[in-house]
Scaffold this active site. Structure first.
Site, PDB file in Angstrom:
ATOM      1  N   ARG A  15      51.426  57.076  30.102  1.00  0.00           N
ATOM      2  CA  ARG A  15      52.617  57.756  30.621  1.00  0.00           C
ATOM      3  C   ARG A  15      53.309  58.569  29.530  1.00  0.00           C
ATOM      4  O   ARG A  15      53.934  59.584  29.808  1.00  0.00           O
ATOM      5  CB  ARG A  15      53.566  56.709  31.240  1.00  0.00           C
ATOM      6  CG  ARG A  15      54.065  55.680  30.277  1.00  0.00           C
ATOM      7  CD  ARG A  15      54.624  54.441  30.970  1.00  0.00           C
ATOM      8  NE  ARG A  15      53.569  53.559  31.480  1.00  0.00           N
ATOM      9  CZ  ARG A  15      53.797  52.426  32.130  1.00  0.00           C
ATOM     10  NH1 ARG A  15      55.034  52.030  32.368  1.00  0.00           N
ATOM     11  NH2 ARG A  15      52.789  51.688  32.548  1.00  0.00           N
ATOM     12  N   LYS A  27      45.174  44.893  23.014  1.00  0.00           N
ATOM     13  CA  LYS A  27      44.548  44.257  24.173  1.00  0.00           C
ATOM     14  C   LYS A  27      43.657  43.103  23.718  1.00  0.00           C
ATOM     15  O   LYS A  27      43.179  43.109  22.588  1.00  0.00           O
ATOM     16  CB  LYS A  27      43.664  45.280  24.904  1.00  0.00           C
ATOM     17  CG  LYS A  27      44.418  46.376  25.636  1.00  0.00           C
ATOM     18  CD  LYS A  27      43.450  47.310  26.340  1.00  0.00           C
ATOM     19  CE  LYS A  27      44.197  48.424  27.068  1.00  0.00           C
ATOM     20  NZ  LYS A  27      45.010  47.946  28.194  1.00  0.00           N
TER      21      LYS A  27
HETATM   22  N1  BES Z   1      44.480  52.181  30.251  1.00  0.00           N
HETATM   23  C1  BES Z   1      45.307  51.107  30.671  1.00  0.00           C
HETATM   24  C2  BES Z   1      45.176  50.798  32.166  1.00  0.00           C
HETATM   25  C3  BES Z   1      43.828  50.320  32.649  1.00  0.00           C
HETATM   26  C4  BES Z   1      43.584  48.960  32.810  1.00  0.00           C
HETATM   27  C5  BES Z   1      42.842  51.208  32.993  1.00  0.00           C
HETATM   28  C6  BES Z   1      42.359  48.530  33.284  1.00  0.00           C
HETATM   29  C7  BES Z   1      41.624  50.775  33.470  1.00  0.00           C
HETATM   30  C8  BES Z   1      41.384  49.430  33.622  1.00  0.00           C
HETATM   31  C9  BES Z   1      46.774  51.430  30.377  1.00  0.00           C
HETATM   32  O1  BES Z   1      46.993  52.227  29.263  1.00  0.00           O
HETATM   33  C10 BES Z   1      47.458  50.126  30.120  1.00  0.00           C
HETATM   34  O2  BES Z   1      47.132  49.515  29.154  1.00  0.00           O
HETATM   35  N2  BES Z   1      48.372  49.762  31.007  1.00  0.00           N
HETATM   36  C11 BES Z   1      49.090  48.555  30.876  1.00  0.00           C
HETATM   37  C12 BES Z   1      50.531  48.843  31.153  1.00  0.00           C
HETATM   38  C13 BES Z   1      51.456  47.711  30.785  1.00  0.00           C
HETATM   39  C14 BES Z   1      51.487  47.506  29.299  1.00  0.00           C
HETATM   40  C15 BES Z   1      52.848  48.047  31.304  1.00  0.00           C
HETATM   41  C16 BES Z   1      48.528  47.557  31.890  1.00  0.00           C
HETATM   42  O3  BES Z   1      48.130  47.975  32.982  1.00  0.00           O
HETATM   43  O4  BES Z   1      48.423  46.389  31.546  1.00  0.00           O
HETATM   44 MN    MN Z   2      47.143  51.087  27.467  1.00  0.00          MN
END
Ligand code: BES
Ligand code: MN
Ligand code: ZN
Length: 510
Positions: free
Chosen positions: A359, A285
């Site tokens: 997931r 990230k």
């Molecule tokens: N933990 C994150 C989602 C999240 C984002 C929670 C902001 C709280 C605040 C999750 O694991 C994630 O990174 N999701 C990705 C999925 C994508 C790679 C398909 C996302 O939402 O960008």
């Molecule tokens: Mn994630």
């Protein structure tokens, strides 16, 4: 948490006093105080344009004729429209205004309108308690005068005995909410998967059965998806299974143990995503705001808080809570984009983005839960997608379900507790987006409908069980105060699911 007691109404001689005031019953609500202050309280209210509207409040400092430090008036709105959650919010607003007094009283008579009755006092006390939450264990230099002082709150109501009898159950729910908020607030260097599992084990004192699974045990169970996420971290993963067998048939035991026993009912199952820190892994990230990912374990925190609440109030239900606890880190041992993992179900997954890790964790835990317990339903909670924040903001959690009745009860319990959920669609056309070129599925479905394809992924591991998924990425943490939730960790889902259990899965009281 201030100590709560209940007493018959009176005008206290000292300290602070809050009064819950219905919009159409203001004169009656203030009569006693006006008599003691030669009308100063009503004059103060008029000067502040206080009308008793819902959400309105005003403070009258040191009214003449009494020793009171302050009188806080909190509006309830029209008596006929007062709801239990509205009373909680009024109690919370009162607590915030009373925070600087060590001892205070709250006149809750205005909330005890039909059909709420005596419970208005308990609801106000619960709201006041919930608002008083604070996570200050790492502040070593805060001066005493800067800390909130409210230590004792006397809640005044005509039937103090009934309120006193009902309070312990409400207090147990507040304890569960506080536990969930503590877990979500803890920094990620402290709250590793092992530490989080230890905090579950501590709940044995409430009568919960707690089992902890480490990497060895999970390897035996074939948890290739969860273990793949954990690969990059020096902190070992855990899965925790908590059981509360409060129902009359003791049906929380496994599907196998229930076989043949006619009276055994299926347990309710709650499953939480517990990523104690989500860097994204090799699909890392951006740095800005990454610290927020300490609360990527909020789903698990909610499940743990819920189990503590059910056990604490000795709920007459069989419920199980499962949490998958991992840290998602990039390193020389981390899983790569392109890896193929084999889940506990035998289905294979091509991991195209290591940041879609929640997931993967849920896939193994949900499958395991269904096979071992065959529950009446599974409800999972997860901070799963940023896309749900785009869709619903911070006001509703995303609800996905394969069962309309379960979805309706969740929507209703959400409205009753202020933890609102909004149903989103599922369907084959979305499911197809998970098709992989080399494995049974891939772990991402593309940007459009990102929260939906995430839910479709989870659905592939529920094996026909009635199921609902709550995407709480937008509701687990709040940037500003709400009446019953100080800014920060919300514990979203504890109240919602405790109410769902109480209203739909326990024998009616009385
Ligand atoms: N933990 C994150 C989602 C999240 C984002 C929670 C902001 C709280 C605040 C999750 O694991 C994630 O990174 N999701 C990705 C999925 C994508 C790679 C398909 C996302 O939402 O960008
Ligand atoms: Mn994630
Ligand atoms: Zn995550």
């Amino acid at each position: 948490m201030p100590e709560i007691t209940f007493a018959k109404p009176s005008v206290p001689k000292a300290g602070a006093l809050a009064v819950l005031v219905p919009e159409d019953g203001m004169d009656a609500a203030l009569a006693g105080l006006d008599a003691a202050t030669e009308g100063a309280v009503s004059r103060g209210a008029a000067a502040a344009s206080f009308k008793g509207r819902k959400g309105q409040s005003c403070v009258i400092l040191a009214p003449a004729g009494t020793g009171l430090s302050r009188v806080v008036l909190v509006g309830l709105g029209k008596a006929a429209d007062v709801t239990r959650h509205g009373v909680e919010e009024a109690g919370g607003t009162a607590a915030a205004a009373l925070a600087n007094d060590a001892a205070a009283a709250l006149d809750a008579r205005g909330a005890c309108v039909p059909p709420i009755g005596t419970h208005g006092a308990v609801d106000a006390a619960l709201g006041a308690t919930l608002r008083s939450y604070r996570f200050d264990k790492y502040r070593t230099k805060e001066k005493a005068e800067d800390k909130p002082k409210l230590a004792k709150l006397v809640v005044m109501t005509d039937d103090a005995a009934a309120a006193k009898a009902a309070w312990p159950a409400a207090k147990a729910v507040a304890d569960g909410v506080f536990l969930a908020r503590d877990l979500v607030s803890e920094p990620p260097n402290v709250l590793t998967p092992a530490e989080m599992a230890d905090r579950c084990v501590a709940l044995k004192s409430l009568g919960l059965q707690v089992e902890v699974f480490g990497p060895k045990e999970m390897k035996k169970l074939g948890f290739g998806a969860l273990l793949g996420v954990a690969m990059g971290s020096a902190n070992e993963p855990r899965m925790v299974v908590m059981q509360w067998n409060g129902g009359s048939s003791g049906g929380g035991r496994t599907a196998k143990a229930r076989k043949g026993a006619k009276t055994a009912t299926k347990p309710l199952a709650f499953i939480g995503k517990g990523v104690t820190f989500d860097t994204g892994g090799i699909s890392i990230k951006p740095a800005g705001g990454m610290e927020d990912m300490k609360w990527d374990m909020a789903g698990a925190g909610t499940v743990i808080g819920l189990m503590a609440a059910l056990a604490g109030r000795k709920a007459k239900v069989d419920a199980i809570g499962l949490v998958g606890l991992v840290e998602n880190m990039p390193s020389g041992t981390a899983q790569r984009p392109g890896d193929v993992v084999t889940t506990a179900s035998g289905q294979t997954v091509e991991v195209l983005n290591t940041d879609a890790e929640g997931r993967l964790v849920l896939a193994d835990v949900m499958w395991y839960c269904k096979q071992r317990f065959d529950p009446a339903f599974m409800i999972d909670l997860a901070t799963l997608t940023g896309a749900i924040i785009v869709a619903l903001g911070h006001e509703h959690a995303g609800l996905f379900a394969n069962d309309d009745a379960l979805a309706q009860t969740l929507i209703a319990s959400g409205k009753a507790t202020g933890e609102t959920v909004w149903r989103m669609p599922l369907g084959d056309a979305y499911d197809k987006l998970l098709k992989s070129d080399i494995a049974d599925m891939k772990n991402i479905g593309g940007r459009p409908g990102g929260s939906i394809t995430a839910a479709q992924f989870i659905q592939r591991f529920v094996d026909g069980c009635p199921w609902a998924h709550l995407d709480i990425a937008g509701t687990a943490w709040h940037g500003k105060d709400k009446p019953t939730i100080p800014k920060g960790a919300t514990a979203f889902g504890v109240r919602l699911l405790d109410t769902l259990v109480a209203e739909h899965h326990e024998p009616a009281k009385g």
